[in-house]
Each structure stands twice: as C-alpha cells, then as structure tokens.
Design a protein around this motif. Sequence first.
Motif, PDB file in Angstrom:
ATOM      1  N   GLY A   1       5.036 -51.261  22.436  1.00 17.63           N
ATOM      2  CA  GLY A   1       5.015 -50.779  23.803  1.00 17.63           C
ATOM      3  C   GLY A   1       5.752 -51.720  24.736  1.00 17.63           C
TER       4      GLY A   1
ATOM      5  N   ASP B   1       1.251 -38.646  21.379  1.00 20.51           N
ATOM      6  CA  ASP B   1       2.699 -38.499  21.488  1.00 20.51           C
ATOM      7  C   ASP B   1       3.373 -39.478  20.527  1.00 20.51           C
ATOM      8  OD1 ASP B   1       3.010 -41.091  22.705  1.00 20.51           O
ATOM      9  OD2 ASP B   1       2.469 -40.224  24.636  1.00 20.51           O
ATOM     10  N   TYR B   2       4.708 -39.478  20.513  1.00 21.32           N
ATOM     11  CA  TYR B   2       5.440 -40.249  19.503  1.00 21.32           C
ATOM     12  C   TYR B   2       6.183 -41.447  20.087  1.00 21.32           C
ATOM     13  CZ  TYR B   2       4.430 -37.616  15.331  1.00 21.32           C
ATOM     14  OH  TYR B   2       3.788 -37.090  14.238  1.00 21.32           O
ATOM     15  N   GLU B   3       5.840 -41.848  21.299  1.00 16.14           N
ATOM     16  CA  GLU B   3       6.523 -42.975  21.913  1.00 16.14           C
ATOM     17  C   GLU B   3       6.326 -44.254  21.095  1.00 16.14           C
ATOM     18  OE1 GLU B   3       6.879 -45.110  26.320  1.00 16.14           O
ATOM     19  OE2 GLU B   3       5.203 -43.764  25.885  1.00 16.14           O
TER      20      GLU B   3
ATOM     21  N   TRP C   1       9.568 -34.938  19.544  1.00 14.91           N
ATOM     22  CA  TRP C   1      10.516 -35.988  19.923  1.00 14.91           C
ATOM     23  C   TRP C   1      10.263 -37.251  19.092  1.00 14.91           C
ATOM     24  CZ3 TRP C   1       8.058 -33.051  23.752  1.00 14.91           C
ATOM     25  CH2 TRP C   1       8.894 -32.211  24.497  1.00 14.91           C
TER      26      TRP C   1
ATOM     27  N   ASP D   1       3.693 -48.482  26.913  1.00 14.26           N
ATOM     28  CA  ASP D   1       3.921 -47.077  27.204  1.00 14.26           C
ATOM     29  C   ASP D   1       4.185 -46.905  28.694  1.00 14.26           C
ATOM     30  OD1 ASP D   1       1.466 -47.159  28.550  1.00 14.26           O
ATOM     31  OD2 ASP D   1       0.353 -46.188  26.937  1.00 14.26           O
ATOM     32  N   TYR D   2       4.290 -45.665  29.150  1.00 15.75           N
ATOM     33  CA  TYR D   2       4.648 -45.438  30.552  1.00 15.75           C
ATOM     34  C   TYR D   2       3.534 -45.824  31.519  1.00 15.75           C
ATOM     35  CZ  TYR D   2       2.182 -40.920  29.923  1.00 15.75           C
ATOM     36  OH  TYR D   2       1.265 -39.940  29.651  1.00 15.75           O
TER      37      TYR D   2
ATOM     38  N   THR E   1       7.964 -44.032  17.551  1.00 13.58           N
ATOM     39  CA  THR E   1       9.399 -44.279  17.669  1.00 13.58           C
ATOM     40  C   THR E   1       9.688 -45.761  17.893  1.00 13.58           C
ATOM     41  OG1 THR E   1       9.762 -42.051  18.534  1.00 13.58           O
ATOM     42  CG2 THR E   1      11.467 -43.686  18.988  1.00 13.58           C
ATOM     43  N   ALA E   2       8.860 -46.415  18.707  1.00 13.31           N
ATOM     44  CA  ALA E   2       9.062 -47.845  18.956  1.00 13.31           C
ATOM     45  C   ALA E   2       8.953 -48.644  17.662  1.00 13.31           C
ATOM     46  CB  ALA E   2       8.048 -48.343  19.983  1.00 13.31           C
TER      47      ALA E   2
END
Length: 562
Positions: free
Chosen positions: A151, A205-207, A254, A153-154, A210-211
């Motif tokens: 991370g 989610d896939y954030e 995504w 994350d957002y 992906t990281a």
Amino acid sequence: MAVALAAALAGCTVSAPEPLPTAGGDGIDLDVGPRAAFVDADATGVTIADGDDWTLPDWVRPAANSGYFSEEADASELVAVRSVDLSWRQLRPTPDEVLDRTSSGDAQGMGFDALDAQLRQPGDFWMRIFASGEDWAPEWVAKECGVSSYGPDYDGERHLPIWDECVWGHLMDTYRMLFVDLGLAADPRLRFVYVPGAFTWAEYDYEMVTAAADAGELDERAYLDWYAHAWSDLVTLFGDHADKLVFTGEDYPWGPFGAADDLLARRAVDAGMGIRTGITELSNFHLSEAPAYGSHIEPNGHMTVDESLPVHSGRYVVATENECFTDCGYSTDDVYYAVRQANLKALQLRVNWMYVVPGPSYLAEYPEQWDWLRLSLGQTAETSADAWAALRDAEDTYWAGDLESGPFDDPASWPTRPWVRNLERWLVQVDEPGSVAHRTEADVHEHVFEEDNGTAYEGLSTEVAAGDTGFALDVDPRFAAAATGRTVLKVTYFDEGAGSFAVDTAAGSSAPVARDGSGAWRTATIALPDGALAAGTRIRISLAPGADDLVVRFARLVRLDP
C-alpha cells in the motif's frame, strides 16, 4: 499412573466459552405494505398523472430474506438490520486460542465497541471483520508469518497479504473461534457477514493484489492456488449457515493477471456464498456483464439474468449499497435521477438486500421510490406485483475500445458495444418489424458522478416515418401465470405531439390515452382487458393511425390481485 494422567488432563481442560450475550428484538415491524395509495385506472380505463409512478397494490408485502441494512437501525425507515463491526486485532490481540470479547477496536476511522457490548444491543445485525489492514490485524500475525504489508490504499492504509497461507490460516482460526466455537454463525440474529474482511472498507478490490504482483512478490499461480480453496474454507467452516457468507469482490476486477482473474467473483459464489457490490450508484458502468449475479449482455444489447443460479434461490444474500449520491466523494445536481437509476440497476441484478444510510440515500426525499424498492427487493417473477422495462440506450464504458480478453472479443457477440439496451425485469422490449424502438434525445444524461458512467439516453421512440408505430413487450410467462386477476400497464411517456396510443393484447385493446402536449413526463395507468395475459404474453403499446411519434421511458405491468 491413570490417576496422575487424569489429573494432568483435568488441569489442561479448556473451558467452554461464555454464552453469547442476548437481547430482545428491536420492535421494528417489517410486515408493512405500501405507504402510498395505489394509483389505479379510473372508470374510463385510464388515469394520467405527472412524473413517475411507483405505487403498488395494498396487498404487497416484503419478500422473505430481503430488506434494508445499515450502520444503525431506523424504525421510521424500516431499517431493521444494524452492523456489528470488529477489527481482527480487537478480537485476537495475542496468539492465545481465546477471543477478547471486552476490548474496543477501530478501523477505517471508526471506533468499535467490544464484541459483547455490541451483541447486547437489540435486534438483528450484519457483520464486518476488518482483517487485512496493517492497523487492523494483530501485530503478532505479521511477525509470526514473516510478511510485510502493501500500500497504502486510497484511504492511507497498508494491508497484509491475506493470500499468504500463514496469514489466512490465522484468520480462519479466528473465524472458527468466533462463528463456530462461540456459535455466532448459528445465532438467528446474524443475517450475514461480509467476507473475507479485506481490503479498503473490507471490500475485496485488487489494488493490493496488484501492488504485490507489481513488486514481484506475488505470481498468478500462487494467488490462484490460494483462491482455489479460500472460499470453500469459509463455506465448510460455516456449514449449514454458509448462506450467511457474502463475498465482497466482483468479476472483471482490474486485477494483474488478465483473463485469469476475470471470473473469480463467480467462483466465490459457485463455492456456495452470496455476493455484494458497492457501486450500483454508477448505474451504467461495469455491472452489465456480471457473471456472479448471472447478468449477461446478449448480442442485441439487452441484459438477461440467469435466475436458475443458486445465488438467486432466495436462500442467499445478493446485496448492494446505494448511499453515495452526494457522499463518498460523489456529487450530482440531479439526485432523484441518480437514485432512481441506481435502484433500477440493483433490481435488474435481482438484489434482495440494500445498504442504505437514511440521509445520504435520500430516503425521506423520495419516499415512494424507496418504498417501491423495499417491496421489490427479493421478489421473484412468481411473487412480484410488477414486471417492468426501463427503455433506454446507455453506454457501459468498461467495455469500450479494444478488448484484450472477455466474452465480447468477437464483434458478433455484441455488435452495438458498448451500448446497453434497457434495464428489464420480467418485461422485455422487443424490436421487430413495425415495432423497432429508436434512440431519442428527449432525456440525455452524461457522466453522472464521473466520466466512467458514460452517456444515457433515457426513453426510446417510435419512428412513424420508418413504419415503427409502437413498442412490443414480452411478459415473462411465470409472471403472466401469476397475474390471474386485473392488470394495468403504467406507461411513463413524454407528453408531446398529437394523437393517442393504446395497449394491444391478445384479449383486445385498452382504452386510448390522449396526449395534450404539456411537454412533461407523465405516467398513464391503463387498464388491460380481462384475461389479457392468459390469452398471450405479448403486449404492444400502439399509436393510433395518424398519431405523432411517442417517447416512452418506463413501462410497468402491475397485477392488482395477490
């Protein structure tokens, strides 16, 4: 020797956990019918009113296993399922095989009361266990498993790799202790639990996936090997109560692995759990082709839903969240439109549970629309009081441009991509010679909330000059079989031009609907001839000879008798 062994075993006996705190019901009566009087056709066979019409006959009641859920119960809005939120660290601050039921916790900027304190509150509840965050997970887990976080994350949170077998094993131990050993899965007050508890807002989610892949620390094979057993682990753990599990991910996520991660939400549902999305507010985007819900875009651009899937059996939770209309970083200058379309999209997906927050969801501002939604959630073609079609052309920009993979790489599979035709629930608009529906600019909405939400042309038109003088509608045979009494068709149309229209059925035609050129959207409630659906499941909204073109935005077939 035997005495000594018995004494030793007695000294090591693990005492049973204290029983769960119990509380009475919250006193909210959910067996409530429509809160607005039904608008019926008058003695002439037609009633016309301005705007949309969401009214239902007074016999309608909520479906089983359906309703609103939120952070807190709200009797005035019939929200009867509150949240029980916990962090993993709060429950397992040490590796000891015992749950901490008296300590508070926090995650996502929220503070959580202790487990027992939350369970002492009255009423039914749903649950989230915030597990993956670096500040949510027990500190000992990262040390024991030798993992680092990814991370941020957002929302600024870093997350542990939940796919690591050591991390996952410890989380499953906690789930077992809480839901099996403590008996919480069997508690009738627990309606459902979001799983697996990762990532931002416990939404899968896939954030972070992906990281990890971008860092070279996660490959496709390792991730899919974990994924192959993760959801069956939970389903096996919950046993007869696995229908309370709700996966919070989505298909086409995504992710970093191309086609390999396209349909993983469907795999979670196939393992035997429910499904949830959190973004039907973006009503045109990404959820048209939604395999976990059985929603598929056909070659003609219409969406169909496979209601034979177990997830639509009525046993499981199919949920969404519609509260981010002027919240969560979103804003719009047409809130009613956004609410209406988000709720129509939810029902097109056959949702039975809806997360709402009374203020941000605008429950008080649009009571008739929300009341219609409440009484529509979880209904089937056999039990629903209505079947409907929202006539429109809308752009699903997720499927725009060149596609590397997916179900539409063959142009013939969806020639009009990315344009989706209509939102439909047991009433389907059919293009055929003389009844081809045409795009119109009577009501155009562009980029509501964000550019991804595309352009929507609300309403379709006849084209008399081309010989298209009406709208053909097919009624689901299951709905038609249940509609043995009186029926009306509610047609929302743009009131311009001259000439009337009527509804043709196999049993005859309705009374005509006259237009007066007000330039407003109006809804005509039109009585259909007796036995209209017994005689056939095709109906047609037909222009009178010489009439000007007609734009229709919504058609809703209502059965007046249970």
